[in-house]
Motif scaffolding. Structure first.
Motif, PDB file in Angstrom:
ATOM      1  N   SER A 148       0.788  -1.240   0.000  1.00 52.91           N
ATOM      2  CA  SER A 148       0.000   0.000   0.000  1.00 52.91           C
ATOM      3  C   SER A 148       0.816   1.283   0.000  1.00 52.91           C
ATOM      4  O   SER A 148       0.465   2.221   0.713  1.00 52.91           O
ATOM      5  CB  SER A 148      -0.960   0.014   1.210  1.00 52.91           C
ATOM      6  OG  SER A 148      -1.801  -1.085   1.189  1.00 52.91           O
ATOM      7  N   ASP A 149       1.898   1.342  -0.791  1.00 51.36           N
ATOM      8  CA  ASP A 149       2.634   2.607  -0.801  1.00 51.36           C
ATOM      9  C   ASP A 149       2.112   3.579  -1.867  1.00 51.36           C
ATOM     10  O   ASP A 149       2.468   4.753  -1.861  1.00 51.36           O
ATOM     11  CB  ASP A 149       4.148   2.370  -0.982  1.00 51.36           C
ATOM     12  CG  ASP A 149       4.510   2.011  -2.408  1.00 51.36           C
ATOM     13  OD1 ASP A 149       3.626   1.528  -3.139  1.00 51.36           O
ATOM     14  OD2 ASP A 149       5.673   2.219  -2.776  1.00 51.36           O
ATOM     15  N   GLY A 150       1.289   3.081  -2.778  1.00 50.42           N
ATOM     16  CA  GLY A 150       0.647   3.969  -3.750  1.00 50.42           C
ATOM     17  C   GLY A 150       1.493   4.317  -4.971  1.00 50.42           C
ATOM     18  O   GLY A 150       1.038   5.067  -5.842  1.00 50.42           O
ATOM     19  N   SER A 151       2.704   3.778  -5.097  1.00 55.98           N
ATOM     20  CA  SER A 151       3.577   4.155  -6.227  1.00 55.98           C
ATOM     21  C   SER A 151       2.935   3.842  -7.574  1.00 55.98           C
ATOM     22  O   SER A 151       3.086   4.595  -8.543  1.00 55.98           O
ATOM     23  CB  SER A 151       4.917   3.419  -6.159  1.00 55.98           C
ATOM     24  OG  SER A 151       5.565   3.702  -4.978  1.00 55.98           O
ATOM     25  N   CYS A 152       2.220   2.713  -7.668  1.00 55.32           N
ATOM     26  CA  CYS A 152       1.636   2.303  -8.949  1.00 55.32           C
ATOM     27  C   CYS A 152       0.594   3.300  -9.443  1.00 55.32           C
ATOM     28  O   CYS A 152       0.417   3.496 -10.652  1.00 55.32           O
ATOM     29  CB  CYS A 152       1.006   0.920  -8.821  1.00 55.32           C
ATOM     30  SG  CYS A 152      -0.132   0.788  -7.434  1.00 55.32           S
ATOM     31  N   VAL A 153      -0.084   3.965  -8.514  1.00 47.03           N
ATOM     32  CA  VAL A 153      -1.156   4.900  -8.882  1.00 47.03           C
ATOM     33  C   VAL A 153      -0.610   5.978  -9.809  1.00 47.03           C
ATOM     34  O   VAL A 153      -1.230   6.352 -10.800  1.00 47.03           O
ATOM     35  CB  VAL A 153      -1.759   5.523  -7.605  1.00 47.03           C
ATOM     36  CG1 VAL A 153      -2.710   6.662  -7.944  1.00 47.03           C
ATOM     37  CG2 VAL A 153      -2.449   4.465  -6.773  1.00 47.03           C
ATOM     38  N   MET A 202      -4.888  -3.269   0.739  1.00 49.01           N
ATOM     39  CA  MET A 202      -4.053  -3.311  -0.463  1.00 49.01           C
ATOM     40  C   MET A 202      -4.736  -2.388  -1.475  1.00 49.01           C
ATOM     41  O   MET A 202      -5.817  -1.858  -1.188  1.00 49.01           O
ATOM     42  CB  MET A 202      -3.939  -4.737  -1.027  1.00 49.01           C
ATOM     43  CG  MET A 202      -5.261  -5.395  -1.368  1.00 49.01           C
ATOM     44  SD  MET A 202      -5.081  -7.047  -2.083  1.00 49.01           S
ATOM     45  CE  MET A 202      -4.772  -6.676  -3.805  1.00 49.01           C
ATOM     46  N   LEU A 203      -4.125  -2.210  -2.639  1.00 46.30           N
ATOM     47  CA  LEU A 203      -4.788  -1.456  -3.700  1.00 46.30           C
ATOM     48  C   LEU A 203      -5.332  -2.433  -4.739  1.00 46.30           C
ATOM     49  O   LEU A 203      -4.913  -3.598  -4.775  1.00 46.30           O
ATOM     50  CB  LEU A 203      -3.813  -0.465  -4.336  1.00 46.30           C
ATOM     51  CG  LEU A 203      -3.827   0.940  -3.676  1.00 46.30           C
ATOM     52  CD1 LEU A 203      -3.529   0.871  -2.197  1.00 46.30           C
ATOM     53  CD2 LEU A 203      -2.848   1.866  -4.362  1.00 46.30           C
ATOM     54  N   TYR A 204      -6.245  -1.970  -5.591  1.00 50.37           N
ATOM     55  CA  TYR A 204      -6.933  -2.867  -6.515  1.00 50.37           C
ATOM     56  C   TYR A 204      -6.926  -2.250  -7.912  1.00 50.37           C
ATOM     57  O   TYR A 204      -7.142  -1.043  -8.066  1.00 50.37           O
ATOM     58  CB  TYR A 204      -8.384  -3.080  -6.062  1.00 50.37           C
ATOM     59  CG  TYR A 204      -8.513  -3.488  -4.610  1.00 50.37           C
ATOM     60  CD1 TYR A 204      -8.541  -4.837  -4.237  1.00 50.37           C
ATOM     61  CD2 TYR A 204      -8.587  -2.530  -3.597  1.00 50.37           C
ATOM     62  CE1 TYR A 204      -8.644  -5.217  -2.897  1.00 50.37           C
ATOM     63  CE2 TYR A 204      -8.685  -2.897  -2.258  1.00 50.37           C
ATOM     64  CZ  TYR A 204      -8.715  -4.244  -1.914  1.00 50.37           C
ATOM     65  OH  TYR A 204      -8.808  -4.610  -0.591  1.00 50.37           O
ATOM     66  N   SER A 234       6.684  -1.916 -13.173  1.00 47.51           N
ATOM     67  CA  SER A 234       8.019  -1.445 -12.803  1.00 47.51           C
ATOM     68  C   SER A 234       7.972  -0.415 -11.683  1.00 47.51           C
ATOM     69  O   SER A 234       8.973  -0.201 -10.994  1.00 47.51           O
ATOM     70  CB  SER A 234       8.763  -0.900 -14.021  1.00 47.51           C
ATOM     71  OG  SER A 234       7.881  -0.193 -14.842  1.00 47.51           O
ATOM     72  N   ALA A 235       6.805   0.220 -11.467  1.00 45.28           N
ATOM     73  CA  ALA A 235       6.719   1.203 -10.375  1.00 45.28           C
ATOM     74  C   ALA A 235       6.615   0.523  -9.018  1.00 45.28           C
ATOM     75  O   ALA A 235       6.916   1.112  -7.989  1.00 45.28           O
ATOM     76  CB  ALA A 235       5.508   2.101 -10.581  1.00 45.28           C
ATOM     77  N   CYS A 236       6.199  -0.735  -8.993  1.00 49.39           N
ATOM     78  CA  CYS A 236       5.928  -1.394  -7.704  1.00 49.39           C
ATOM     79  C   CYS A 236       7.228  -1.880  -7.060  1.00 49.39           C
ATOM     80  O   CYS A 236       7.954  -2.681  -7.648  1.00 49.39           O
ATOM     81  CB  CYS A 236       4.980  -2.580  -7.908  1.00 49.39           C
ATOM     82  SG  CYS A 236       4.668  -3.439  -6.356  1.00 49.39           S
ATOM     83  N   PRO A 237       7.523  -1.425  -5.823  1.00 48.51           N
ATOM     84  CA  PRO A 237       8.808  -1.808  -5.210  1.00 48.51           C
ATOM     85  C   PRO A 237       8.838  -3.248  -4.714  1.00 48.51           C
ATOM     86  O   PRO A 237       9.893  -3.742  -4.344  1.00 48.51           O
ATOM     87  CB  PRO A 237       8.936  -0.821  -4.041  1.00 48.51           C
ATOM     88  CG  PRO A 237       7.536  -0.463  -3.683  1.00 48.51           C
ATOM     89  CD  PRO A 237       6.751  -0.517  -4.964  1.00 48.51           C
ATOM     90  N   VAL A 238       7.691  -3.916  -4.657  1.00 47.98           N
ATOM     91  CA  VAL A 238       7.684  -5.273  -4.081  1.00 47.98           C
ATOM     92  C   VAL A 238       7.181  -6.328  -5.065  1.00 47.98           C
ATOM     93  O   VAL A 238       6.834  -7.443  -4.659  1.00 47.98           O
ATOM     94  CB  VAL A 238       6.843  -5.325  -2.778  1.00 47.98           C
ATOM     95  CG1 VAL A 238       7.472  -4.486  -1.688  1.00 47.98           C
ATOM     96  CG2 VAL A 238       5.412  -4.858  -3.019  1.00 47.98           C
ATOM     97  N   GLY A 239       7.146  -5.979  -6.341  1.00 49.22           N
ATOM     98  CA  GLY A 239       6.767  -6.983  -7.357  1.00 49.22           C
ATOM     99  C   GLY A 239       5.390  -7.567  -7.132  1.00 49.22           C
ATOM    100  O   GLY A 239       5.165  -8.754  -7.357  1.00 49.22           O
ATOM    101  N   ALA A 240       4.432  -6.714  -6.695  1.00 49.42           N
ATOM    102  CA  ALA A 240       3.101  -7.243  -6.361  1.00 49.42           C
ATOM    103  C   ALA A 240       2.167  -7.304  -7.571  1.00 49.42           C
ATOM    104  O   ALA A 240       1.071  -7.834  -7.456  1.00 49.42           O
ATOM    105  CB  ALA A 240       2.463  -6.378  -5.273  1.00 49.42           C
ATOM    106  N   ILE A 241       2.576  -6.758  -8.727  1.00 53.56           N
ATOM    107  CA  ILE A 241       1.638  -6.656  -9.856  1.00 53.56           C
ATOM    108  C   ILE A 241       2.084  -7.558 -11.004  1.00 53.56           C
ATOM    109  O   ILE A 241       3.266  -7.612 -11.347  1.00 53.56           O
ATOM    110  CB  ILE A 241       1.538  -5.201 -10.366  1.00 53.56           C
ATOM    111  CG1 ILE A 241       1.308  -4.237  -9.194  1.00 53.56           C
ATOM    112  CG2 ILE A 241       0.413  -5.063 -11.395  1.00 53.56           C
ATOM    113  CD1 ILE A 241       1.214  -2.774  -9.571  1.00 53.56           C
ATOM    114  N   ALA A 242       1.123  -8.261 -11.585  1.00 51.84           N
ATOM    115  CA  ALA A 242       1.422  -9.112 -12.748  1.00 51.84           C
ATOM    116  C   ALA A 242       0.203  -9.152 -13.655  1.00 51.84           C
ATOM    117  O   ALA A 242      -0.927  -8.938 -13.193  1.00 51.84           O
ATOM    118  CB  ALA A 242       1.772 -10.521 -12.278  1.00 51.84           C
TER     119      ALA A 242
HETATM  120  S1  SF4 Z   1       0.782  -2.689  -5.899  1.00 46.67           S
HETATM  121 FE1  SF4 Z   1       2.918  -2.188  -5.480  1.00 46.67          FE
HETATM  122  S2  SF4 Z   1       3.139  -0.013  -6.094  1.00 46.67           S
HETATM  123 FE2  SF4 Z   1       0.905  -0.448  -5.929  1.00 46.67          FE
HETATM  124  S3  SF4 Z   1       0.384   0.174  -3.810  1.00 46.67           S
HETATM  125 FE3  SF4 Z   1       0.848  -2.037  -3.775  1.00 46.67          FE
HETATM  126  S4  SF4 Z   1       3.047  -2.126  -3.225  1.00 46.67           S
HETATM  127 FE4  SF4 Z   1       2.639  -0.046  -3.919  1.00 46.67          FE
END
Ligand code: SF4
Ligand SMILES: Cc1cc2nc3c(=O)[nH]c(=O)nc-3n(C[C@H](O)[C@H](O)[C@H](O)COP(=O)(O)OP(=O)(O)OC[C@H]3O[C@@H](n4cnc5c(N)ncnc54)[C@H](O)[C@@H]3O)c2cc1C
Ligand code: SF4
Length: 570
Positions: free
Chosen positions: A11-16, A38-40, A54-62
């Motif tokens: 939930s750091d919001g970088s992807c937004v 989490m974000l959706y 590439s914006a996500c620091p923890v590789g949570a998006i695929a």
């Molecule tokens: S998906 Fe990744 S970049 Fe987006 S809020 Fe979660 S941790 Fe942050």
């Protein structure tokens, strides 16, 4: 093929900010962001550009086509955040926006470049440093009591959550900035005081976390075989203060009191296949103990009913897709009762998953991995046992019925509490340093304490995820920069070279950034032969030996540092 956010989202919001079509919510300017699990990603609006990955620091998006079997439930979870609509139809704009914190802007100042000390090197500290260093000329010195940085990301996040630990790559990038300096193995309050720091900096941000466990005040909590989930997690994660923790896994059952995410982490690791854990950064001592473990069941006991489960939905999905999780008949009935009345969507989704779990009365196969039982409505009464723990006595919440569960290890996981910081006011009840948006205030008035700020768990209490500390740190930095721009911060009297000298006088074993890089490289090298991301050192002595092998900085770096010192002296 829309993209999907998965379990490790912090939930750091970088992807937004990376998304060109604004299809990731709640965004930092929306009211639900601060408390979001989490974000959706909106599958209808996502154009599949991949920018968020590439914006996500923890590789949570695929992309959804690349998810593992365990991650598949996250497709439905992302979609369920949004109303059903025809493809391509946009959501109505959000009517209520939360206030956006403006980016800090440091104004040139007669008091020299803004120089800030940060105490601690966990997420709050590193995000605060990141915000400060977006401004030209600002200098940041980070003081950490351990020789290895990054707080709970290194010592708390479970070893089977390696993608979450990837956020350390972002922290490493922040630490490589020229105006950033590490003073590791230096404890504030022991080696240096608040006044020492203020003599060399305009301000000090304390980001020292909330390291104390809340204690359960019942008979028997001092018997051998009792402990806290945090201690166990620190032992699993090679924290040097917990290497010798006595952990006895020679019994069939472990009870964990409390059902937050940390309780789930502990249960998952205690029941995981050691051969799989052997490819993580788990400590060698924990891995050996788990290989010899006789534990067959971990009971996660909660005082209230299923509706009030403290774990988050992503973590429940992660648990139930990787471990065998069961409920008793009475708890199955409680889940059904809650499902009949609960309307809140996230809680309903948790209850729906719970309703599909297996029955605890079915005997586990002797060949299977140990299982996890989620137990509800159990109020702890006392620990049984003479020389050591043999079990735990509960009453069924709201009744007189007594239930005893045999166990050889009882761990509490009922929350954290901040620790007072020497020379600063402290609110013992809330476990935080009193503050106004990060500016430390006196306990008996709202007046600010000279040059003192807080961020992270010591500021707002032990809630939220790694990324939650980003907006928290930004707010603090904003307050600090406002004060600097207004001229209310005193100019430091000591020069940077004098700070180095002072630190070395008080702690000759200080570790700098090069020392940390040497520790890091040595740990990674130790892990390579056994296909592990790293094999962590478990003692301060080992870390200091590795740090001592750090190469001398290259000539251009030494020259640049010297020039900077001369500029400071001018
Ligand atoms: S998906 Fe990744 S970049 Fe987006 S809020 Fe979660 S941790 Fe942050
Ligand atoms: C067991 C556990 C597992 C977690 N797992 C996850 C997860 O998987 N995903 C997620 O998003 N969130 C997770 N969290 C939450 C997340 O770790 C916290 O939100 C975050 O670490 C809080 O950051 P912080 O910087 O305030 O504190 P911390 O991370 O605790 O950092 C504080 C730092 O300050 C240092 N320090 C303290 N006192 C001093 C002093 N006097 N001098 C110098 N240094 C000092 C400490 O050594 C430490 O390095 C977990 C939390 C716990 C407890
Ligand atoms: S893939 Fe592109 S459109 Fe889809 S969520 Fe990520 S950034 Fe937004």
């Amino acid at each position: 093929m829309p993209h999907v956010i998965t379990q490790s989202c912090c939930s750091d919001g970088s992807c937004v900010y990376a998304c060109p079509v604004n299809c990731i919510h709640p965004s930092p300017d929306e009211p639900g962001f601060a408390t979001a699990e989490m974000l959706y990603i909106d599958p209808v609006a996502c154009v599949d550009c991949g920018a968020c990955v590439s914006a996500c620091p923890v590789g949570a998006i695929a992309p959804d086509a690349r998810l593992t079997v365990e991650q598949l439930p996250f497709i439905a979870l992302n979609a369920s955040f949004y109303p059903d609509r025809p493809a391509g139809e946009k959501l109505p704009p959000t009517s209520k926006l939360a206030p956006v914190i403006p980016a800090p802007e440091v104004h040139a100042h007669h008091g020299g470049p803004l120089t800030v000390a940060i105490v601690g090197s966990g997420p709050a500290a590193m995000y605060a440093a990141d915000e400060l260093l977006t401004q030209q000329g600002v200098r940041v010195n980070v003081f950490e009591k351990l020789p290895a940085p990054y707080g709970l990301v290194r010592a708390g996040v479970a070893p089977d959550h390696q993608t979450t630990k990837r956020v350390t790559q972002l922290f490493d990038r922040i630490a490589r900035r020229r105006e950033f300096r590490f003073f590791l193995n230096v404890e504030i309050g022991k080696h240096l005081s608040h006044d020492d720091l203020l003599a060399h900096h305009h301000a000090v941000i304390y980001a020292s976390g909330a390291p104390n466990d809340r204690r359960l005040d019942i008979d028997g909590m001092d018997l051998p075989g009792t402990g806290t989930a945090t201690e166990l997690v620190a032992w699993i994660n090679s924290h040097p203060d917990f290497t010798d923790l006595p952990v006895d896994l020679s019994h069939e059952r472990v009870i964990v009191i409390g059902n937050g995410n940390v309780a789930l982490d502990v249960a998952r690791v205690l029941t995981a296949d050691p051969d799989e854990l052997a490819h993580t950064d788990i400590s060698d001592h924990a891995l050996s103990a788990l290989r010899a473990s006789r534990v067959q069941e971990v009971v996660i006991a909660a005082r209230r009913g299923p509706e009030h489960s403290a774990f988050t939905l992503p973590e429940l999905i992660g648990l139930t897709t990787t471990a065998e999780v069961v409920l008793s008949g009475a708890d199955h009935e409680a889940v059904l009762r809650d499902l009949a009345t609960v309307t809140e969507p996230l809680t309903r989704q948790k209850l729906e998953i719970l309703s599909t779990l297996g029955d605890a009365s079915t005997a586990a196969s002797p060949m299977a991995r140990p299982r996890i039982r989620l137990a509800y409505n159990l109020t702890p009464q006392r620990i049984s046992g003479q020389q050591r723990v043999t079990g735990m006595e509960f009453v069924v919440t709201g009744s007189d019925e007594v239930q005893t569960i045999e166990a050889g290890l009882v761990l509490t996981s009922i929350g954290y509490h901040g620790k007072a910081i020497k020379d600063l006011p402290f609110d013992d009840k809330a476990g935080v340093v009193p503050n106004d948006g990060g500016r430390v205030t006196h306990s008996d008035s709202d007046q600010p304490v000279d040059g003192a700020y807080v961020a992270g768990w010591i500021k707002r209490g032990p809630t939220g995820f790694i990324g939650t500390n980003k907006s928290c740190a930004l707010q603090t930095v904003q307050r600090l920069v406002d004060d600097y721009n207004a001229g209310t911060l005193r100019n430091p009297i000591g020069k940077p070279s004098a700070l180095d000298k002072l630190v070395r006088e008080r702690q000759s074993d200080v570790v700098n950034a090069a020392g940390w890089r040497a520790i890091d490289a040595a740990e990674v090298a130790r892990g390579e032969s056994s296909d592990r991301p790293r094999n962590k050192f478990t003692s301060v002595t080992e870390m200091l030996d590795a740090a001592a092998a750090a190469p001398t900085p290259p000539l251009h770096r030494r020259l640049a540092d010297r020039l900077r010192e001369l500029a400071d002296l001018a």
